[in-house]
Write a protein that holds these residues in place. Structure first.
Motif, PDB file in Angstrom:
ATOM      1  N   MET B 187      36.492  47.444  56.474  1.00 16.12           N
ATOM      2  CA  MET B 187      37.881  47.053  57.336  1.00 16.12           C
ATOM      3  C   MET B 187      37.949  47.871  58.688  1.00 16.12           C
ATOM      4  SD  MET B 187      40.688  48.045  54.146  1.00 16.12           S
ATOM      5  CE  MET B 187      41.971  48.248  55.090  1.00 16.12           C
ATOM      6  N   TRP B 192      36.118  42.009  61.219  1.00 21.59           N
ATOM      7  CA  TRP B 192      37.018  41.543  59.930  1.00 21.59           C
ATOM      8  C   TRP B 192      38.481  41.258  60.110  1.00 21.59           C
ATOM      9  CZ3 TRP B 192      40.928  44.474  57.285  1.00 21.59           C
ATOM     10  CH2 TRP B 192      40.867  43.938  55.862  1.00 21.59           C
ATOM     11  N   LYS B 193      39.179  41.813  61.178  1.00 22.98           N
ATOM     12  CA  LYS B 193      40.412  41.894  61.133  1.00 22.98           C
ATOM     13  C   LYS B 193      40.583  40.315  61.770  1.00 22.98           C
ATOM     14  CE  LYS B 193      44.531  43.316  63.972  1.00 22.98           C
ATOM     15  NZ  LYS B 193      44.991  44.265  65.033  1.00 22.98           N
ATOM     16  N   GLN B 196      40.695  37.685  59.461  1.00 19.18           N
ATOM     17  CA  GLN B 196      41.855  37.550  58.559  1.00 19.18           C
ATOM     18  C   GLN B 196      42.928  36.945  59.447  1.00 19.18           C
ATOM     19  OE1 GLN B 196      40.801  37.970  55.880  1.00 19.18           O
ATOM     20  NE2 GLN B 196      39.428  39.482  56.473  1.00 19.18           N
ATOM     21  N   LEU B 197      43.065  37.319  60.898  1.00 17.19           N
ATOM     22  CA  LEU B 197      43.918  36.488  61.735  1.00 17.19           C
ATOM     23  C   LEU B 197      43.413  34.995  62.062  1.00 17.19           C
ATOM     24  CD1 LEU B 197      44.667  39.311  64.083  1.00 17.19           C
ATOM     25  CD2 LEU B 197      46.121  38.677  62.197  1.00 17.19           C
TER      26      LEU B 197
END
Lengths: 206, 210
Positions: B187, B192-193, B196-197
């Motif tokens: 995370m 990774w972020k 997800q977006l």
């Protein structure tokens, strides 16, 4: 204080995903990530026939599971991703706003994977919880405050969800009614098709 | 044990040829004295009425009426001495009192009493009537335990930052505050972020076109 209800507490935190599990290889599932706490509570309804003495009658007890409520506490990166997932929140490049017009939400599927199950065929593991269609009932609050003496200095953020009854999944496949609100384990058991499109999670979960 | 015994006993004070039996002050009385001592240093004598009432409630009548006639500076000194007069473990009490005074300076007496009440699960009102010497000893212990806990947390956090995740995981229990600070390796990867977006964006597009 006498205990009036039973709570099952699972040791350890869980990974939460929301999105469309029918897109191949979990490509449609958004990882909220490992969250400090997530609580799922099944809501039941009871109708009880009683006699003149207000005694419940054996053949007069009816009930159903009418919903599920999910309470999730998130921090840090998870909060940022969750904000982007929330239906009302619009994430522009330089601003974040909230939709004020009345809109019909397209509900995502939530999957809760315990930390010890991740990487162990999570999508069909009996410990994994699925809620085929969830919507937010509370999107939390933005709090500015002093943190003093003890307590949680990391300022967690709590969001509440509720489950709606899904007759079909996001690929239009018919679902068994017992799987419409909440279930654990293999989603295939709940899909009422001869050649079902399987639900999947990202590869790191399998 | 010493603190408890000290709290339960009175002490004899000799003043101008007379012996007076002085009880241990309660938290309320002691805080009034200390707060007044600080305020008078800033030239604020508005607590004088409250201080007089406290002195008469705490000390024997003869001693109180004599002391109250002292000059303010001497009065404060006398009262401060009486707060910890005749204690078997004076040095320890002195350093514990410093801890409590510092805590009060950092935040306020409300917070000190509130912390004590929270630690023992009692009403803040009830705290005010406990004996001062016992309160000080116990509060210093609370502060010591909190410092130890914070050091532990800091060590775990540092360990996590350095990548010693296994160590952290072994020691952490469900609901452990360490989970508040430590996110899993994956995370913390900005990729990774972003992924997800991207998934969110694609899902929204799919919904919009459906």
């Amino acid at each position: 204080m006498p205990q009036t209800s039973i709570t099952t507490v699972h040791a350890g935190p869980a990974w939460v995903l929301i999105g469309d599990p029918t897109t191949g290889v979990g490509a449609g599932m958004v990882e909220i990530g490992l969250v400090p706490s997530v609580e799922v509570k099944l809501e039941i309804m009871r109708q009880v026939a009683r006699n003149e003495l207000n005694q419940a009658l054996k053949d007069g007890v009816f009930g159903a599971v009418i919903g599920a409520s999910v309470s999730m506490t998130v921090q840090g990166i998870s909060a940022a991703i969750l904000a982007a997932v929330l239906e009302e929140m619009a994430d522009g490049t330089t601003s974040i706003s909230a939709e004020t017009a009345l809109a019909n939400f397209v509900l995502g599927t939530m999957c809760i994977v315990p930390d010890d199950v991740k990487g162990d065929t999570a999508h069909s593991n009996l410990k994994t919880q699925w809620l085929p269609s969830v919507y937010t009932t509370d999107i939390g609050a933005f709090i500015h405050r002093l943190i003093s003496g003890g307590g949680d200095d990391a300022n967690p953020y709590t969001v509440q969800f509720a489950a709606a009854l899904a007759a079909t999944d996001q690929d239009g496949q018919a679902m068994n009614t017992e799987y419409g609100i909440w279930f654990r384990g293999d989603p295939e058991d709940g899909i009422n098709e001869t050649t079902p499109t399987v639900w999947s999670l990202p590869t790191s979960y399998e | 044990m010493r603190a408890l015994v000290a709290a339960l006993t009175s002490c004899e004070v000799e003043m101008e040829g007379r012996l007076h039996l002085v009880r241990r002050p309660t938290v309320q009385q002691a805080v009034t004295v200390l707060a007044f001592a600080e305020a008078i240093q800033d030239g604020d004598a508005s607590g004088w009425g409250e201080l007089r009432r406290t002195v008469f409630a705490w000390l024997p009548l003869r001693l109180a009426s004599e002391i109250v006639c002292f000059e303010p500076a001497d009065l404060i000194q006398a009262l401060a001495n009486l707060l910890s007069a005749g204690l078997p473990d004076a040095k320890r009490h002195e350093s514990d009192e410093q801890v409590v005074k510092q805590a009060a300076r950092r935040s306020s007496w409300f917070e000190v009493i509130g912390n004590y009440a929270a630690a023992f699960g009692i009403d803040p009102e009830a705290v005010l009537s406990r004996r001062w010497t016992l309160f000080v000893a116990e509060y210093a212990e609370i502060e010591r335990l909190r410092a130890v806990r914070q050091l532990e947390n800091a060590a775990w956090y540092a360990g996590a930052k350095l990548g010693k995740m296994d160590d952290v995981a072994k020691r952490a229990y469900p609901g452990d505050p360490v989970y508040n600070f430590v996110e899993p390796e994956i995370m913390r990867d900005p990729e990774w972020k972003a992924r997800q977006l991207e998934v969110i964006r694609k899902n929204r597009q799919k919904q919009a076109s459906a």
